[in-house]
Design a protein around this motif. Structure first.
Motif, PDB file in Angstrom:
ATOM      1  N   ALA A 221      12.412  -8.419  16.521  1.00 35.52           N
ATOM      2  CA  ALA A 221      12.250  -9.800  16.038  1.00 35.52           C
ATOM      3  C   ALA A 221      11.064 -10.522  16.662  1.00 35.52           C
ATOM      4  N   MET A 222      10.192  -9.808  17.394  1.00 34.81           N
ATOM      5  CA  MET A 222       8.998 -10.415  17.983  1.00 34.81           C
ATOM      6  C   MET A 222       7.821 -10.191  17.037  1.00 34.81           C
ATOM      7  N   TRP A 223       6.948 -11.192  16.936  1.00 30.90           N
ATOM      8  CA  TRP A 223       5.781 -11.106  16.054  1.00 30.90           C
ATOM      9  C   TRP A 223       4.547 -11.664  16.740  1.00 30.90           C
TER      10      TRP A 223
ATOM     11  N   THR B 241      15.439 -19.728  19.161  1.00 28.19           N
ATOM     12  CA  THR B 241      14.467 -19.791  18.073  1.00 28.19           C
ATOM     13  C   THR B 241      13.683 -21.099  18.081  1.00 28.19           C
ATOM     14  N   GLU B 242      14.258 -22.159  18.614  1.00 30.06           N
ATOM     15  CA  GLU B 242      13.534 -23.427  18.684  1.00 30.06           C
ATOM     16  C   GLU B 242      12.315 -23.340  19.612  1.00 30.06           C
ATOM     17  N   HIS B 243      12.373 -22.454  20.603  1.00 30.81           N
ATOM     18  CA  HIS B 243      11.293 -22.304  21.569  1.00 30.81           C
ATOM     19  C   HIS B 243      10.668 -20.909  21.510  1.00 30.81           C
ATOM     20  N   ALA B 244      10.828 -20.215  20.405  1.00 30.00           N
ATOM     21  CA  ALA B 244      10.304 -18.848  20.275  1.00 30.00           C
ATOM     22  C   ALA B 244       8.799 -18.804  20.088  1.00 30.00           C
ATOM     23  N   LEU B 245       8.210 -19.876  19.582  1.00 30.47           N
ATOM     24  CA  LEU B 245       6.794 -19.909  19.253  1.00 30.47           C
ATOM     25  C   LEU B 245       5.964 -20.455  20.415  1.00 30.47           C
ATOM     26  N   ALA B 246       4.869 -19.746  20.723  1.00 32.99           N
ATOM     27  CA  ALA B 246       3.973 -20.233  21.780  1.00 32.99           C
ATOM     28  C   ALA B 246       2.556 -19.744  21.504  1.00 32.99           C
ATOM     29  N   PRO B 247       1.556 -20.596  21.793  1.00 33.67           N
ATOM     30  CA  PRO B 247       0.171 -20.147  21.660  1.00 33.67           C
ATOM     31  C   PRO B 247      -0.164 -19.152  22.762  1.00 33.67           C
ATOM     32  N   LEU B 248      -1.031 -18.214  22.467  1.00 32.93           N
ATOM     33  CA  LEU B 248      -1.436 -17.232  23.479  1.00 32.93           C
ATOM     34  C   LEU B 248      -2.729 -17.611  24.184  1.00 32.93           C
ATOM     35  N   GLY B 249      -3.432 -18.621  23.650  1.00 32.68           N
ATOM     36  CA  GLY B 249      -4.691 -19.000  24.268  1.00 32.68           C
ATOM     37  C   GLY B 249      -5.770 -17.950  24.086  1.00 32.68           C
ATOM     38  N   GLN B 250      -5.663 -17.165  23.024  1.00 30.81           N
ATOM     39  CA  GLN B 250      -6.643 -16.126  22.708  1.00 30.81           C
ATOM     40  C   GLN B 250      -7.033 -16.221  21.244  1.00 30.81           C
ATOM     41  N   SER B 251      -8.302 -15.990  20.986  1.00 33.20           N
ATOM     42  CA  SER B 251      -8.756 -15.885  19.604  1.00 33.20           C
ATOM     43  C   SER B 251      -8.525 -14.449  19.121  1.00 33.20           C
ATOM     44  N   LEU B 252      -8.612 -14.247  17.817  1.00 31.76           N
ATOM     45  CA  LEU B 252      -8.460 -12.896  17.272  1.00 31.76           C
ATOM     46  C   LEU B 252      -9.453 -11.920  17.910  1.00 31.76           C
ATOM     47  N   PRO B 253     -10.742 -12.270  18.054  1.00 31.05           N
ATOM     48  CA  PRO B 253     -11.649 -11.306  18.696  1.00 31.05           C
ATOM     49  C   PRO B 253     -11.209 -10.928  20.117  1.00 31.05           C
TER      50      PRO B 253
ATOM     51  N   THR C 210       0.825  -1.210   0.000  1.00 25.00           N
ATOM     52  CA  THR C 210       0.000   0.000   0.000  1.00 25.00           C
ATOM     53  C   THR C 210       0.858   1.259   0.000  1.00 25.00           C
ATOM     54  N   GLY C 211       2.167   1.085   0.086  1.00 30.79           N
ATOM     55  CA  GLY C 211       3.055   2.225   0.237  1.00 30.79           C
ATOM     56  C   GLY C 211       3.338   2.523   1.701  1.00 30.79           C
ATOM     57  N   ASP C 212       2.507   1.988   2.593  1.00 30.30           N
ATOM     58  CA  ASP C 212       2.708   2.113   4.035  1.00 30.30           C
ATOM     59  C   ASP C 212       3.109   0.745   4.558  1.00 30.30           C
ATOM     60  N   TRP C 213       4.376   0.577   4.857  1.00 33.49           N
ATOM     61  CA  TRP C 213       4.843  -0.707   5.364  1.00 33.49           C
ATOM     62  C   TRP C 213       4.740  -0.705   6.878  1.00 33.49           C
ATOM     63  N   PHE C 214       4.163  -1.753   7.440  1.00 28.29           N
ATOM     64  CA  PHE C 214       3.999  -1.852   8.878  1.00 28.29           C
ATOM     65  C   PHE C 214       4.968  -2.868   9.477  1.00 28.29           C
ATOM     66  N   SER C 215       5.953  -3.263   8.685  1.00 22.92           N
ATOM     67  CA  SER C 215       7.029  -4.149   9.115  1.00 22.92           C
ATOM     68  C   SER C 215       8.126  -4.025   8.066  1.00 22.92           C
ATOM     69  N   ASP C 216       9.111  -4.906   8.146  1.00 20.52           N
ATOM     70  CA  ASP C 216      10.142  -4.938   7.111  1.00 20.52           C
ATOM     71  C   ASP C 216       9.654  -5.651   5.860  1.00 20.52           C
ATOM     72  N   CYS C 217       8.436  -6.159   5.909  1.00 18.67           N
ATOM     73  CA  CYS C 217       7.868  -6.903   4.788  1.00 18.67           C
ATOM     74  C   CYS C 217       6.886  -6.027   4.019  1.00 18.67           C
ATOM     75  N   GLU C 218       6.935  -6.149   2.716  1.00 21.61           N
ATOM     76  CA  GLU C 218       6.049  -5.383   1.841  1.00 21.61           C
ATOM     77  C   GLU C 218       4.591  -5.752   2.035  1.00 21.61           C
ATOM     78  N   ASP C 219       4.326  -7.031   2.244  1.00 16.59           N
ATOM     79  CA  ASP C 219       2.948  -7.496   2.368  1.00 16.59           C
ATOM     80  C   ASP C 219       2.898  -8.794   3.162  1.00 16.59           C
ATOM     81  N   LEU C 220       1.686  -9.255   3.428  1.00 18.32           N
ATOM     82  CA  LEU C 220       1.494 -10.442   4.259  1.00 18.32           C
ATOM     83  C   LEU C 220       2.069 -11.706   3.622  1.00 18.32           C
TER      84      LEU C 220
END
Length: 168
Positions: free
Chosen positions: A103-105, A127-139, A66-76
């Motif tokens: 480096a947190m996402w 990095t092997e243990h960086a990922l964890a569920p939050l126990g929350q849905s998007l809403p 969109t021209g507005d980058w909200f990370s180092d990535c151009e798009d999803l």
């Protein structure tokens, strides 16, 4: 909060912050093809009805450039491809949604209808243990943002490191 209330709040936020215009259905379809799973319904609605990126506590990555980058990535799609690198070993369908800095996402699971949220924080152990569920849905997660209860930095309810992590 209902989905309609969350959409209305995201729409107000998008207008107040002058975020990108809403995405179009073709943008959603392209991301879904890249990920191989349908986007959770509420997330799809936010992108289509509020803004093509920038919403949420740290600014969701846009579906297209969109021209507005909200990370180092151009798009999803680019963020997803970067995260599916074998070195990170993410399960299929987990999509990096918001760059939290340092480096947190925040990630969302496209395989769940309610969009279960996950955390990627390599600073807690390795990095092997960086990922964890939050126990929350998007809403629930978006409601936390709108209610001002979203933490800065690491999530306080996460374990610092796996018990079997040599770095923890």
């Amino acid at each position: 909060m209902t989905d309609d209330e969350l959409i209305a709040a995201a729409r107000t936020h998008a207008r107040d912050e002058e975020l990108p215009r809403p995405a179009v259905p073709e943008d959603v379809a392209a991301v879904e093809r890249t990920v191989g799973h349908p986007m959770p319904r509420l997330l799809k609605r936010v992108y289509l009805e509020a803004s093509n990126g920038g919403f949420g506590p740290w600014g969701a990555v846009s579906l297209t450039d969109t021209g507005d980058w909200f990370s180092d990535c151009e798009d999803l799609a680019m963020a997803y491809r970067d995260f599916t690198d074998p070195e990170r070993g993410l399960p299929p369908g987990l999509v990096p949604l918001m760059d939290r800095g340092c480096a947190m996402w925040a990630l969302i699971d496209f395989k769940t209808a309610d969009g279960q949220m996950w955390d990627w924080d390599p600073h807690l152990c390795c990095t092997e243990h960086a990922l964890a569920p939050l126990g929350q849905s998007l809403p629930e997660w978006l409601a936390g943002w709108l209610n001002g209860t979203m933490p800065d930095g690491s999530y306080p309810h996460r374990e610092r490191a796996s018990r079997d992590c040599p770095a923890g």
